[in-house]
Design an enzyme around this catalytic site. Structure first.
Site, PDB file in Angstrom:
ATOM      1  N   ARG A 231       0.834  -1.190   0.000  1.00 37.09           N
ATOM      2  CA  ARG A 231       0.000   0.000   0.000  1.00 37.09           C
ATOM      3  C   ARG A 231       0.879   1.256   0.000  1.00 37.09           C
ATOM      4  O   ARG A 231       1.991   1.240   0.549  1.00 37.09           O
ATOM      5  CB  ARG A 231      -0.925   0.018   1.220  1.00 37.09           C
ATOM      6  CG  ARG A 231      -1.859  -1.195   1.295  1.00 37.09           C
ATOM      7  CD  ARG A 231      -2.687  -1.181   2.566  1.00 37.09           C
ATOM      8  NE  ARG A 231      -3.626  -2.305   2.614  1.00 37.09           N
ATOM      9  CZ  ARG A 231      -3.354  -3.500   3.132  1.00 37.09           C
ATOM     10  NH1 ARG A 231      -2.145  -3.720   3.677  1.00 37.09           N
ATOM     11  NH2 ARG A 231      -4.251  -4.465   3.135  1.00 37.09           N
ATOM     12  N   LYS A 267      -2.381  -2.298   8.097  1.00 37.94           N
ATOM     13  CA  LYS A 267      -3.836  -2.357   8.195  1.00 37.94           C
ATOM     14  C   LYS A 267      -4.328  -3.536   9.019  1.00 37.94           C
ATOM     15  O   LYS A 267      -5.319  -3.425   9.736  1.00 37.94           O
ATOM     16  CB  LYS A 267      -4.432  -2.415   6.783  1.00 37.94           C
ATOM     17  CG  LYS A 267      -5.937  -2.202   6.740  1.00 37.94           C
ATOM     18  CD  LYS A 267      -6.415  -2.082   5.315  1.00 37.94           C
ATOM     19  CE  LYS A 267      -7.913  -1.795   5.268  1.00 37.94           C
ATOM     20  NZ  LYS A 267      -8.396  -1.655   3.863  1.00 37.94           N
ATOM     21  N   ARG A 357      -1.260  -1.344  -7.195  1.00 34.04           N
ATOM     22  CA  ARG A 357      -1.488  -2.469  -6.272  1.00 34.04           C
ATOM     23  C   ARG A 357      -2.365  -3.527  -6.944  1.00 34.04           C
ATOM     24  O   ARG A 357      -2.105  -4.732  -6.855  1.00 34.04           O
ATOM     25  CB  ARG A 357      -2.135  -1.950  -4.991  1.00 34.04           C
ATOM     26  CG  ARG A 357      -2.465  -3.026  -3.954  1.00 34.04           C
ATOM     27  CD  ARG A 357      -2.793  -2.347  -2.624  1.00 34.04           C
ATOM     28  NE  ARG A 357      -3.512  -3.223  -1.706  1.00 34.04           N
ATOM     29  CZ  ARG A 357      -2.922  -4.101  -0.905  1.00 34.04           C
ATOM     30  NH1 ARG A 357      -1.617  -4.255  -0.948  1.00 34.04           N
ATOM     31  NH2 ARG A 357      -3.647  -4.831  -0.078  1.00 34.04           N
ATOM     32  N   HIS A 380      -3.592  -9.108   2.982  1.00 34.70           N
ATOM     33  CA  HIS A 380      -4.992  -9.462   3.229  1.00 34.70           C
ATOM     34  C   HIS A 380      -5.048 -10.591   4.255  1.00 34.70           C
ATOM     35  O   HIS A 380      -4.140 -11.417   4.321  1.00 34.70           O
ATOM     36  CB  HIS A 380      -5.678  -9.928   1.945  1.00 34.70           C
ATOM     37  CG  HIS A 380      -5.825  -8.859   0.912  1.00 34.70           C
ATOM     38  ND1 HIS A 380      -6.371  -7.626   1.192  1.00 34.70           N
ATOM     39  CD2 HIS A 380      -5.491  -8.833  -0.404  1.00 34.70           C
ATOM     40  CE1 HIS A 380      -6.382  -6.891   0.093  1.00 34.70           C
ATOM     41  NE2 HIS A 380      -5.851  -7.601  -0.886  1.00 34.70           N
ATOM     42  N   TYR A 390     -10.801  -9.468  -7.766  1.00 33.07           N
ATOM     43  CA  TYR A 390     -10.092  -9.881  -8.974  1.00 33.07           C
ATOM     44  C   TYR A 390     -10.687 -11.143  -9.593  1.00 33.07           C
ATOM     45  O   TYR A 390      -9.993 -11.899 -10.258  1.00 33.07           O
ATOM     46  CB  TYR A 390      -8.612 -10.119  -8.648  1.00 33.07           C
ATOM     47  CG  TYR A 390      -7.971  -8.972  -7.908  1.00 33.07           C
ATOM     48  CD1 TYR A 390      -7.674  -7.777  -8.558  1.00 33.07           C
ATOM     49  CD2 TYR A 390      -7.676  -9.079  -6.555  1.00 33.07           C
ATOM     50  CE1 TYR A 390      -7.096  -6.717  -7.879  1.00 33.07           C
ATOM     51  CE2 TYR A 390      -7.098  -8.031  -5.864  1.00 33.07           C
ATOM     52  CZ  TYR A 390      -6.816  -6.851  -6.527  1.00 33.07           C
ATOM     53  OH  TYR A 390      -6.248  -5.804  -5.854  1.00 33.07           O
TER      54      TYR A 390
END
Length: 417
Positions: A231, A267, A357, A380, A390
């Protein structure tokens, strides 16, 4: 004498009502529930009106028992029989009270920006549904109405974020037995499309962007973003202490918030290791020639629970001009001007720099990369996000993936006659 006669007369009226008894100067209900003989005293004085009220209440209780939806704790919240019957009395907490208690519970575990996002979501929820509404009364339709109200002036991504926070509140309430229903159902009933659309760059498009970029540091930034999938906030917070050239690894230990330039955990609130592909490794080797020998900088690292730790770092990417009093790290808008200039000069169709990304993800998927590995590299929690965002690339890779698998099976002797 007259008062005694009046009580005797009322007692006679009670005697004619099956399941009603006089207990002192009050009324007592008698009924059977799950094979148990139950007696509950009503906190009301003996009178004709109250005898009628008690008879109606008893009839309602028997009707609910017959239908199988009798809530003992609701009718008699202070009854000693609740423990004997193994019934837990759920507190009737309002939405406002639940929000306050929930925030006290999760407060030490979330960062400043997340806490602010929680409060915004709950403020919107209580304004719409009413802060005095009992949380136990919430139904799926309330969440659906809240979702529709959010749609009136919020972006789809914000709606999903807010509903996610509400879902966390409801799941917490279920774990603490403030509500009875399964709140996964309620949140799922209010799921929506986030409007997220991955629009990655083709290889030739990315090559054109590199060709028109003369600034060496900016070119290195583009290569690291496209070939690691990290990120932008994680890239801005990179320190040379996070780069292991020999093992070809990048340790993602922190990020920088978009607005207030605060250093925090990534995150997912955990560090991760990104394995460097050759283009990203080469870009970092070139970048070391630019910033590797520059001075350290002290930063304040904000950890969950409000803890702040002072760290000394050497920024991998640093601006040529630094705001006085701030460490030499890029701000949240550092990519805007050079990115727009590169897009315009290259003639490539405009997309946000964040699409780099998505580009990393799509390139890895179409190259038959393992989804769990790609998700881990990108930070993730699971491959579910890849499947949601995706899916088109996953489907396009499925045919060739099947061919590759069959080719390998044939080499291992799978040749049916």
């Amino acid at each position: 004498m007259g008062r005694v006669n009046a009580i005797d007369n009322l007692s006679t009226l009670v005697a004619g009502q099956t399941g009603l008894e006089v207990h002192g100067n009050k009324l007592r209900l008698c009924f059977s529930y799950k094979g148990n003989r139950c007696r509950e005293v009503l906190d009301i004085p003996l009178s004709k009106a109250n005898i009628k009220f008690a008879a109606n209440k008893l009839a309602a209780i028997k009707h609910e028992i017959a239908l199988g939806n009798f809530d003992y704790a609701k009718h008699f919240p202070n009854s000693k029989a609740l423990v004997r019957l193994g019934i837990k009395n759920t507190p009737n907490m309002t939405l406002a009270q639940a929000v306050t208690t929930f925030m006290e519970s999760v407060g030490p575990t979330v960062g400043i920006s997340t806490k602010r996002s929680y409060l915004s979501a709950f403020r919107r929820m209580t304004l719409f549904l009413g802060q005095d509404m009992p949380i136990s009364d919430l139904l799926p339709m309330h969440i659906e109405r809240l979702r529709n109200d959010l749609f009136s002036d919020c972006k789809p991504r914000s709606v999903k974020t807010y509903l996610g926070h509400v879902g966390n509140l409801l799941n917490w309430a279920a774990r603490n037995e403030l509500i009875e229903r399964e709140f996964d159902v309620r949140v799922n009933a209010a799921k929506l499309s986030t409007g997220k659309s991955a629009d990655p760059f083709e290889h030739w498009e990315f090559q054109k962007l590199l060709e028109v970029t003369s600034n060496k540091q900016f070119k290195n930034i583009l290569l690291v973003l496209a070939y690691t999938g990290i990120r932008p906030g994680e890239l801005r917070a990179l320190s040379w202490e996070d780069v292991d050239m020999e093992r070809r690894e990048l340790h993602i230990r922190r990020s920088i918030t978009q607005q207030k330039m605060q250093f925090k955990l990534p995150k997912t609130n955990r560090t991760r290791i990104v394995h460097l592909m050759p283009p990203a490794l080469a870009a970092l080797q070139e970048q070391f020639k630019i910033t590797g020998a520059l001075s350290d900088a002290k930063i304040d690292m904000h950890l969950p629970g409000g803890m702040i730790v002072r760290q000394t770092l050497r920024p991998v990417f640093r601006p040529t001009r630094v705001v006085p009093g701030r460490p030499p790290f890029y701000s949240g808008v550092f990519l805007v001007a050079p990115w727009q200039a590169a897009i315009k000069k290259s003639g490539v169709r405009y997309r946000r720099a964040y699409q780099l990304r998505h580009t990393f993800a799509s390139w890895n998927i179409t190259a038959h990369g393992n989804l769990a590995f790609i998700a881990e590299q990108m930070g993730h929690n699971s491959a579910r996000m890849l499947q949601e965002v995706y899916g088109k690339w996953i489907e396009s890779a499925s045919r060739s993936e099947a061919d590759l698998i069959w080719s390998a099976m044939q080499k291992n002797g799978h040749l049916p006659q």
